[in-house]
Structures are given as C-alpha cells and as structure tokens.
Scaffold this motif. Structure first.
Motif, PDB file in Angstrom:
ATOM      1  N   VAL A 152     -84.522  75.350 -42.921  1.00  0.00           N
ATOM      2  CA  VAL A 152     -85.290  75.729 -41.794  1.00  0.00           C
ATOM      3  C   VAL A 152     -83.639  75.356 -40.914  1.00  0.00           C
ATOM      4  O   VAL A 152     -83.973  75.753 -39.932  1.00  0.00           O
ATOM      5  CB  VAL A 152     -86.291  74.238 -41.435  1.00  0.00           C
ATOM      6  N   ASP A 153     -83.220  74.356 -41.163  1.00  0.00           N
ATOM      7  CA  ASP A 153     -81.371  74.925 -40.548  1.00  0.00           C
ATOM      8  C   ASP A 153     -81.081  76.094 -40.725  1.00  0.00           C
ATOM      9  O   ASP A 153     -80.376  76.755 -39.486  1.00  0.00           O
ATOM     10  CB  ASP A 153     -80.848  74.214 -41.343  1.00  0.00           C
ATOM     11  N   VAL A 154     -81.183  76.907 -41.573  1.00  0.00           N
ATOM     12  CA  VAL A 154     -80.809  77.949 -41.493  1.00  0.00           C
ATOM     13  C   VAL A 154     -81.036  78.682 -40.535  1.00  0.00           C
ATOM     14  O   VAL A 154     -80.421  79.734 -39.712  1.00  0.00           O
ATOM     15  CB  VAL A 154     -80.831  79.232 -42.702  1.00  0.00           C
ATOM     16  N   ALA A 155     -83.077  78.973 -40.310  1.00  0.00           N
ATOM     17  CA  ALA A 155     -83.433  79.634 -38.760  1.00  0.00           C
ATOM     18  C   ALA A 155     -83.159  79.603 -37.830  1.00  0.00           C
ATOM     19  O   ALA A 155     -83.154  80.280 -37.160  1.00  0.00           O
ATOM     20  CB  ALA A 155     -84.377  79.725 -39.403  1.00  0.00           C
ATOM     21  N   LYS A 156     -83.131  77.984 -37.428  1.00  0.00           N
ATOM     22  CA  LYS A 156     -82.646  77.144 -36.398  1.00  0.00           C
ATOM     23  C   LYS A 156     -81.204  78.288 -35.895  1.00  0.00           C
ATOM     24  O   LYS A 156     -80.885  78.591 -34.625  1.00  0.00           O
ATOM     25  CB  LYS A 156     -82.955  75.732 -36.501  1.00  0.00           C
ATOM     26  N   MET A 157     -80.561  77.755 -36.926  1.00  0.00           N
ATOM     27  CA  MET A 157     -78.649  78.341 -36.976  1.00  0.00           C
ATOM     28  C   MET A 157     -78.916  80.053 -36.513  1.00  0.00           C
ATOM     29  O   MET A 157     -78.020  80.103 -35.556  1.00  0.00           O
ATOM     30  CB  MET A 157     -78.438  78.388 -38.032  1.00  0.00           C
ATOM     31  N   VAL A 158     -79.673  80.916 -36.618  1.00  0.00           N
ATOM     32  CA  VAL A 158     -79.610  81.725 -36.869  1.00  0.00           C
ATOM     33  C   VAL A 158     -80.388  82.176 -35.405  1.00  0.00           C
ATOM     34  O   VAL A 158     -79.993  83.467 -34.352  1.00  0.00           O
ATOM     35  CB  VAL A 158     -80.623  82.879 -37.780  1.00  0.00           C
ATOM     36  N   GLY A 159     -81.266  81.603 -35.154  1.00  0.00           N
ATOM     37  CA  GLY A 159     -82.106  81.758 -34.080  1.00  0.00           C
ATOM     38  C   GLY A 159     -80.926  81.141 -32.589  1.00  0.00           C
ATOM     39  O   GLY A 159     -81.160  82.275 -31.713  1.00  0.00           O
ATOM     40  N   ASN A 160     -80.159  80.470 -32.419  1.00  0.00           N
ATOM     41  CA  ASN A 160     -79.370  79.837 -31.929  1.00  0.00           C
ATOM     42  C   ASN A 160     -78.239  80.316 -31.572  1.00  0.00           C
ATOM     43  O   ASN A 160     -77.672  80.646 -30.615  1.00  0.00           O
ATOM     44  CB  ASN A 160     -78.961  78.163 -32.360  1.00  0.00           C
TER      45      ASN A 160
ATOM     46  N   ASN B 127     -75.418  84.887 -28.518  1.00  0.00           N
ATOM     47  CA  ASN B 127     -74.129  86.095 -28.592  1.00  0.00           C
ATOM     48  C   ASN B 127     -74.802  87.049 -27.712  1.00  0.00           C
ATOM     49  O   ASN B 127     -74.378  87.716 -26.686  1.00  0.00           O
ATOM     50  CB  ASN B 127     -74.098  86.735 -29.826  1.00  0.00           C
ATOM     51  N   VAL B 128     -76.565  87.793 -27.153  1.00  0.00           N
ATOM     52  CA  VAL B 128     -77.293  88.103 -26.110  1.00  0.00           C
ATOM     53  C   VAL B 128     -76.775  87.636 -24.968  1.00  0.00           C
ATOM     54  O   VAL B 128     -76.618  88.829 -24.326  1.00  0.00           O
ATOM     55  CB  VAL B 128     -78.705  88.100 -26.316  1.00  0.00           C
TER      56      VAL B 128
END
Length: 149
Positions: A5-13, A18-19
């Motif tokens: 879950v932490d990795v998924a939040k980090m990737v989303g942020n 970046n966009v």
C-alpha cells in the motif's frame, strides 16, 4: 501488506507531481510540438491501420493458397476409386535415381518403403470396402426373389 500500500501511494504521488510540474513548465514551443505530434497521429492512424490490414490480407491469402495446394496434393477418394494412384516401385537400388520421377523431396529408403506400404494398405482397404458393398447389393438382389410368407 502495508508495504504494498505504501509503494502504491508513493507511485501515485510521484506520478501526479511529475505530470503537474511537466505541464506547468511547458513553453509555447513544446505545446505546439505536442499538438503537431498528436494531430499527425490522429490523421495518419486510419491510413496506417488500412495499410496493415492490406498486408495482413495478402499474408492470409498466401496462406490459403498454400493450404489449397497442399489439399490438392493429397489423395482424394475419387482417385482411390479410379485407381489413379501410382505406387512407387519396390526397388530400393541407389542406381534408380536416373530413371526415377521427381515427385517431391528426396526421400530415404525407409521413407519410400513406408509410403509404399501405406498406399498399398489404403488401396486394399478401399478394395475391401467396395467388395463388401457389392456383396451387400447382391444380397439385396437375392432377397427380392425369396418368397416371404
């Protein structure tokens, strides 16, 4: 599970950050370049798809033609009934290559022998079937003349 879950939040942020920064820092030249690339893609895409479809259709037709040629090369039941099948000679001499017909790839002795036996078995089976059908017809003819009470 918490690590996923932490990795998924980090990737989303990171993705959103970046966009947002990429769109905020774009100059008019980059916007024009982006619009040209997207417009060219939208205009050329149907033609590229049609070109691919034509190439695929040609390949499909070529495969069908090869399949039809292979089907024609097989022994048909009519050829068996008419006995139009040529059985290769029984000689396995190596000197017969000068008089032999070129009917396909060069086969070894065992392959030619197997082919001869297979063709002979097919012809014998067809002859047996024809004899049985003739016997059944004769039995029907005789049955007509029997007196039934």
């Amino acid at each position: 599970m918490d690590g996923v879950v932490d990795v998924a939040k980090m990737v989303g942020n990171r993705f959103t950050t970046n966009v947002q920064s990429g769109l905020a820092n774009m100059s008019p030249e980059k916007w024009i370049r982006l619009v040209i690339i997207a417009g060219a893609y939208m205009l050329l895409r149907p033609y590229i798809i049609k070109l691919g479809a034509k190439a695929q259709m040609k390949a499909h037709e070529k495969e069908e033609a090869e399949a039809e040629e292979a089907a024609k090369a097989q022994i048909s039941p009519n050829e068996l009934r008419g006995q139009a099948v040529k059985i290769p000679e029984d000689s396995d001499d190596e000197d017969d290559y000068a008089t032999a017909e070129a009917t396909g790839p060069d086969w070894g002795k065992k392959a030619r022998r197997r082919q001869r036996t297979m063709i002979k078995k097919l012809l014998e089976a067809e002859e047996r079937r024809l004899e049985e059908s003739k016997e059944e017809e004769e039995d029907k003819d005789i049955e007509e003349f029997l007196i039934k009470e």
